[in-house]
Design an enzyme around this catalytic site. Sequence first.
Site, short mmCIF file in Angstrom:
data_model
loop_
_atom_site.label_atom_id
_atom_site.label_comp_id
_atom_site.label_asym_id
_atom_site.label_seq_id
_atom_site.Cartn_x
_atom_site.Cartn_y
_atom_site.Cartn_z
N GLN A 160 -4.85 -1.21 9.95
CA GLN A 160 -4.66 -2.51 9.30
C GLN A 160 -5.20 -3.63 10.21
O GLN A 160 -4.83 -3.71 11.38
CB GLN A 160 -3.16 -2.72 9.02
CG GLN A 160 -2.84 -4.02 8.31
CD GLN A 160 -3.42 -4.09 6.89
OE1 GLN A 160 -3.34 -3.14 6.13
NE2 GLN A 160 -4.01 -5.21 6.55
N ASP A 169 -11.03 3.08 4.46
CA ASP A 169 -11.44 1.68 4.33
C ASP A 169 -12.95 1.57 4.14
O ASP A 169 -13.44 0.52 3.73
CB ASP A 169 -11.05 0.91 5.61
CG ASP A 169 -9.94 -0.09 5.37
OD1 ASP A 169 -9.68 -0.43 4.20
OD2 ASP A 169 -9.33 -0.54 6.36
N LYS A 173 0.84 -1.21 0.00
CA LYS A 173 0.00 0.00 0.00
C LYS A 173 0.87 1.25 0.00
O LYS A 173 0.63 2.20 -0.75
CB LYS A 173 -0.90 0.01 1.25
CG LYS A 173 -2.06 -0.94 1.18
CD LYS A 173 -2.77 -1.07 2.52
CE LYS A 173 -3.82 -2.17 2.44
NZ LYS A 173 -4.41 -2.52 3.72
#
Length: 280
Positions: free
Chosen positions: A94, A117, A50
């Site tokens: 995460q 997200d 990422k």
Amino acid sequence: MSARILDGKAIAARLRARLAERIATLTYKPGLVVVRVGDDPASGVYVRNKDKAAKDAGFDSRTIHLPAETTQQALLAQIAALNVDPSVDGILVQLPLPAQIDAQAAINAVDPAKDVDGFHPINAGRLASGQPGLVPCTPRGVMHLLAESGAPTRGVRAVVLGRSQIVGRPMAQLLLAADCTVTIAHSRTADLAAECARADILVAAVGRPEMVRGDWVKPGAVVLDVGINRLADGRLVGDVAYAECAERAAAITPVPGGVGPMTIACLLENTLDAALARRG
Ligand code: NDP
């Protein structure tokens, strides 16, 4: 029939290039912060990928790596600091998090305007009620692949296998917003094969290697495989028996190289959207 392969790697690369062009016109670099807690090895790979993709596209990307013993209170304090940091447009916590931390509490702590997200209940609620908001990255990526297939969505039957918060449910909402007639199937569905056989668009997100067999696929369907499963022999396969299903489908995503690369590209797309919405 032999299906057209939807090449997620190439489609994601084009999307990232388009984002880079748009960022080059801005007077600032949109800021993305990934918060990683502990040393889950798979997370390490995801976070590095990422970070690299974000930097390559021109984002101001950084990772905050906290020790495995971080308390929930300390993580929430870190998130609160990022929420008020004006240089930060997107925050991603995460997953998975260590056992002492309630993942939902961490998700709920992220400012919905920076929730790239798309997991915050406010963004999930916006999606469910047809309002604009940040959408989970993987389903957003699937919608790009579907658009690339050229298949119509209005009035067609879509079946989503899986009802998780991060894939199945938001996927179904996006297909509904695209005017599909949507069925969500799951582990308690009576006859999965029969449900799938009616699908013009079939999205598999169950985490069961090669569960969807060729004879479950309606001839001419678009098959989008979200699953990522590592077999004992080391091979990576999806939730769809690829060769069999490709015989019947009009278009299909491979694993690897299908939905997976789109997820990171859509994280970047969400971060740019969040930056533009916040900074104008
Ligand atoms: P979850 O485990 O959270 O959800 C799986 C869903 O599949 C559940 O709704 C479950 O039903 C359903 N399911 C499980 N077994 C069966 C079965 N035998 N028959 C029918 N339904 C079943 O997984 P995720 O949604 O997080 O992920 C799904 C897959 O997608 C995984 O392989 C994951 O690795 C992959 N993934 C890939 C991403 C990418 O970037 N390509 C991103 C995220 C995930 P029930 O609710 O009834 O238990």
